[in-house]
Write a protein that holds these residues in place. Structure first.
Motif, short mmCIF file in Angstrom:
data_model
loop_
_atom_site.label_atom_id
_atom_site.label_comp_id
_atom_site.label_asym_id
_atom_site.label_seq_id
_atom_site.Cartn_x
_atom_site.Cartn_y
_atom_site.Cartn_z
N CYS A 147 -5.48 -3.98 -10.76
CA CYS A 147 -5.17 -3.19 -9.57
C CYS A 147 -5.70 -3.90 -8.33
N GLY A 179 -2.68 4.15 -8.46
CA GLY A 179 -1.35 3.74 -8.88
C GLY A 179 -0.35 4.87 -8.92
N CYS A 200 -5.67 2.59 -12.71
CA CYS A 200 -6.22 2.90 -11.38
C CYS A 200 -5.61 4.20 -10.88
N TYR A 216 1.60 0.65 -10.63
CA TYR A 216 0.75 -0.50 -10.90
C TYR A 216 1.02 -1.02 -12.31
N ARG A 267 4.27 -0.90 -3.45
CA ARG A 267 3.11 -0.97 -4.35
C ARG A 267 1.85 -1.38 -3.59
#
Length: 986
Positions: free
Chosen positions: A739, A752, A749, A701, A675
């Motif tokens: 984010c 993501g 976002c 996200y 991530r």
């Protein structure tokens, strides 16, 4: 066969927490109790302060005591093995007298232990001993050591066997303790009056130390902390201990655990009682001196020797080479015909150590034969082959001609806790314990493999050095329980078999069938994956059909000879149906490998359908008008785009959670790491081209909390948001769940999405006869362009393609002839146009694409010949005759076709498979319905990025996706690449 409920031991530990003594519990069934909770009882005695005992500990101990005991063959017949209870009472600071310690535990569980069969042992920080190897090295220190010799010399089996003294049991004795009498020994017997110096380190100490008579309490405490097992034998004199010691050592050399040997010796010596002996050990250390441990170590040694020089039938192997090399190989193997029989005899050896000395005599004979004749012969063979392996050209040919394949066998754990080879024609028992052995080499007797999986060597680059290859063998347990690491790295040498990777398994409790998958990887590249299926039944009688099978499940290709130059892959993913209405996800990274199975098939289908619908509603409004025409500039009002991003992210997070929710702590940690990263390369295997999952839409996200009737959360475009103070308060995230660009703001976002942030490579796992391509070299022709569109999008695209000097397919062109002729084959083939799926008289009766504009056909009255279309039968007829694309270039194929003005991949499936089988370097298609103007833009930008900017195919598709979002257009993620993400065109 030893079922899991018979693998019997219990461990209890008394520890202090917050000035309160607590009892912790663990057993061989996997039960653990680390907290008392509210349900506990308090035990008090004059031996110790009050101890809190959890009710669950009482419950589990009672279950273990009532479970069926293990049965043991001994010289005196079949015996029941009592439950071994290991008690760690070191926190009570008690070592002796022994009677007090026994009474303490008996009083603690008085009602539970009453009239039960158990053996009480003590644990006080015992260390894990070193692995045992033959011979048993027994050292006796003290003035009475000759008496121990005398006891063994009374045994005819010890004196009469020609090999036991040299290869099975080695006795040494000294009057005084010294480092030489301790270091490297397996069993140390210290007679009365001989104390072990405190200068001896933990590494010096043998796995078992037996202290006879009285010894200083300080010495006992130190030994208990630093030695695997310590036995105290309190006898009045040496003479009283000699029969007991002989029977104890008899038990150990007859494959009993240390505690079983102690019980056996006590039974044989009526003058001694349990209080005269005390054993400090652990469940692991207690088994460390088993004879079968030495057999396993010896088998490993023999296997290591055999695999270094075994190419299969060496005479047939030698015939594959020229006369000089053939003669060299035959000379190296001269006099080695007996070796395969010996290797197989040792591999299948399961001596009956528990009945007399036959087993010990037999294994010592095998060991003697190995050291005196087999090992020298193996060294002779390897020495004769060394010049060939060191010759670069010959070494490559040696590697390629061995036909080494993935092999798997299985061992079962018997009632004596000894692994013996499992017959694949008999089923597995419920809750049974097994060992799966996997290597790359030749098929062995008892192999589980069925069908032809093809050799591994052609998948690997030819190496001109002696290092060979490092491969990872990974087990995804599925229905089984895995009791050992899932990932084992093995070395595949230039000649011979790889090391063996072994995995401990436990079958399900219920009868039915069980599956697992195992794969062979080079880095995070899947080479081959196999499905193991086993019948699980209480009746384990041999059947006429094979009950345990392993067959090829997935294979990326038959050749990966350029795998050493292909870029690194950060994550491998495979989502496969398991035939039970559910799916399994297989994951491998550098530091994690997991399987998650039982994924709902409806969730998978829903993901595909929802993704298509989301993109469809993004294309058109309710009146059928395009909402985001790709040729138009973005509107100043970006809310329509933001609205689509929110929908995609919400569903992307939903499916992310659905497929990864079964992950454990390590997998979640790896996903958390992903991530925070970008531009990673993911390899995704697809078993079927028409089975898709929207990996590009996966959103990892955090999703903002849903608020009914609240304002829409902002969308981050990859940089800090410009919000006013009121908005910052309204969308504030106190936990930092925003984010990376706006950690204190709840937001969606664009970064993501996996398809935006990373490079996704999808590989079809059907076999092809070619390498995965990383470089496509343009020879004479850069581009062949087949188009039957006449709309504005195709006209504009045609003008843009002039820069590549394309060969345009006309009514008089022979597209198939061009593609199957290396001189005219292009580095890229672009097929753009309408796909006809309706049945029309005079046309091929299957989905087809006309390769030129119909209105250019000179005589409409004459039907179009079948070879003017692109369709499955035409391609398959070339492939079925063995005509593949040999040599460079192997084109990148773009199948951008449509039906009713929208592009669909469903009808393209057979064409994708056909081009893949023919040898295309990569095929690009669509995963959903798209508009023709988007298809034209995709072709234009991908070709520019590949040819002009020299980007890889993975980078090019990622750039296209990013540019769509940056232009406030949600029509990304619609195109999928089947092939290497590292592919470049030169």
């Amino acid at each position: 066969m030893n079922k899991a409920d018979k693998n019997k031991w219990v461990k209890i530990k008394i520890t202090k927490r917050n000035d309160v003594l607590l009892l912790l519990y663990e057993d061989g069934h996997g039960n653990k109790v680390n907290l008392t909770g509210e349900d506990f009882r308090e035990f008090s005695s004059h031996y110790s302060p009050p101890i809190r005992i959890p009710a669950l500990a009482d419950k589990y101990l009672a279950i273990m005591l009532d479970a069926p005991p293990r049965m043991r063959d001994t010289v005196q017949g079949v015996r029941k093995v009592p439950l071994a209870i290991f008690a760690d009472i070191s926190s009570l600071d008690l070592i002796s007298p022994a009677d007090d310690l026994f009474l303490l535990i008996k009083d603690m569980f008085a009602s539970i232990l009453a009239d039960k069969s158990y053996q009480l042992l003590f644990e006080a920080g015992a260390t894990q001993p070193r692995p045992f190897q033959f011979p048993y090295d027994i050292s006796v220190i003290g003035h009475g050591y000759p008496h121990i010799y005398g006891q063994f010399n009374k045994s005819h089996w010890y004196n009469d066997s020609p090999f036991i003294k040299d290869y099975a049991i080695r006795l040494t004795g000294r009057k005084k303790a010294s480092l030489g009498a301790v270091r490297g020994k397996d069993i140390l017997i210290a007679l009365p009056g001989e104390e072990l110096p405190g200068s001896f380190s933990e590494a010096d100490m043998p796995p078992l130390v037996i202290l006879v008579g009285k010894h200083r309490e300080a010495s006992v405490r130190r030994l208990v902390r630093t030695t695997g097992s310590v036995m105290l034998l309190d006898t009045p004199n040496i003479a009283a201990s000699l029969p007991f010691l002989k029977d104890l050592l008899d038990g150990i050399t007859n494959d009993m655990s240390i505690s079983e040997s102690l019980e056996f010796a006590l039974d044989e010596n009526e003058g001694l009682k349990a209080g005269d002996t005390m054993l400090f050990s652990s469940p692991e250390a207690n088994q460390s001196l088993r004879t079968t441990k030495g057999v396993d170590a010896f088998k490993w040694l023999v296997n290591e020797s055999s695999r270094t020089m075994n190419p299969g039938n060496y005479r047939q192997f030698a015939k594959k080479f020229g006369p000089v090399t053939e003669a060299h190989i035959l000379k190296a193997y001269s006099g080695a015909d007996h070796l395969p029989a010996y290797f197989n005899k040792v591999r299948t050896f399961t001596g009956k150590f528990q009945v007399g000395s036959a087993g010990l005599s037999a294994i010592s004979g095998h060991i003697a034969q190995f050291h005196t004749s087999v090992k020298p012969k193996v060294e002779q063979v390897n020495g004769g082959l060394t010049p060939l392996v060191e010759n670069g050209r010959t070494a490559i040919q040696l590697q390629q001609e061995q036909n080494r394949v993935v092999d798997a066998t299985m061992d079962e754990l018997d009632s004596c806790l000894q692994y013996a080879q499992k017959d694949p024609f008999s089923p597995l028992l419920p809750a049974g314990k097994y060992r799966l052995n996997i290597n790359v080499g030749q098929r062995s007797p008892g192999s589980l493999m069925v069908g032809d999986a093809g050799p591994v060597d052609p998948m690997l680059p030819a190496k001109k050095n002696k290092q060979g290859h490092l491969l990872e063998i990974i087990v995804f347990p599925m229905d089984f329980k895995l009791g050992s690491p899932a990932n084992v790295t093995v070395k595949l040498p230039q000649l011979g078999a790889s090391e063996t990777a072994s995995f401990l398994l436990e079958t399900p409790d219920a009868t039915s069938s069980a599956q697992l998958r195992f794969g062979v990887f080079s880095g995070n590249y899947l080479l081959q994956a196999f499905l193991l299926e086993a019948v699980v039944n209480e009746n384990d009688h041999k059947d006429l059909t094979q009950q345990i099978t392993a067959k090829l499940d997935d294979a990326n290709s038959k050749k990966f000879t350029n795998i050493d130059v292909i870029g690194k892959r950060d994550l491998f993913l495979a989502l496969s149906p398991d035939g039970k209405g559910t799916h399994s996800l297989f994951i491998k990274g550098d530091d994690v490998s997991r399987d998650i199975h039982g994924l709902d098939e409806l969730v998978m289908k829903d993901a595909q359908e929802k993704f298509g619908k989301l993109l469809q509603t993004a294309y058109f409004d309710q009146n059928g008008r395009q909402r985001f025409p790709v040729a138009s500039k973005a509107e100043t009002d970006h809310e329509p785009f933001f609205s689509e991003v929110r929908k995609l992210a919400t569903d992307g997070q939903k499916y992310y959670s659905a497929i990864f929710q079964g992950g454990d702590k390590e997998l979640r940690a790896r996903l958390t790491e992903i991530r925070t990263q970008k531009d990673l390369s993911f390899q995704i295997t697809r078993r079927e081209v028409n089975y898709s999952f929207p990996w590009s839409m996966i959103y990892d996200y955090t999703i903002p909390p849903p608020i009914a009737g609240g304002p829409a959360y902002p969308v981050c475009m990859g940089e800090p948001l410009n919000l006013n103070s009121e908005q910052r308060v309204l969308f504030a995230s106190s936990d930092g769940d925003g984010c990376p660009h706006n950690p204190d703001i709840y937001t969606y976002c664009i970064n993501g999405f996996w398809g935006y942030r990373h490079r996704l490579e999808q590989l079809l796992t059907s076999e092809t006869p070619k390498d995965n391509v990383s470089i496509v070299k343009t020879e004479k022709t850069q581009l062949v362009y087949a188009n039957n569109f006449t709309d504005i999008a195709s006209t504009r695209l045609s003008e843009k393609l002039d820069a590549y000097d394309p060969v345009r397919i006309r009514y008089d062109s022979d597209l198939i002839g061009m593609l199957w002729n290396q001189r005219s084959r292009p580095s890229s083939l672009v097929v753009f146009g309408h796909m006809q799926i309706n049945s029309i008289k005079g046309e091929p009766d299957e989905p087809r694409i006309l390769t030129f504009q119909r209105d250019t056909w000179p005589n409409p009255k004459i039907p179009l010949p079948p070879n003017k279309w692109l369709y499955h039968w035409l391609l398959d007829s070339k492939i079925s005759q063995g005509h593949f694309w040999d040599g460079n270039p192997r084109p990148v194929v773009m199948l951008i076709s449509c039906y009713n003005d929208t592009l669909k991949i469903g009808s393209l499936n057979s064409l994708i498979k056909d081009f893949h089988t023919a040898g295309a370097a990569a095929i690009v298609g669509t995963e959903c319905d798209i508009t023709s103007d988007l298809g034209a833009l995709f072709i234009e930008e991908i070709l520019r990025l590949l040819y002009k900017e020299k980007k890889s195919l993975g980078e090019a598709i990622q750039c296209f996706n990013q540019e769509r979002f940056r232009s406030y257009n949600p029509l990304a993620f619609a195109f999928t690449c089947f092939g290497s993400a590292d592919l470049k065109i030169e």
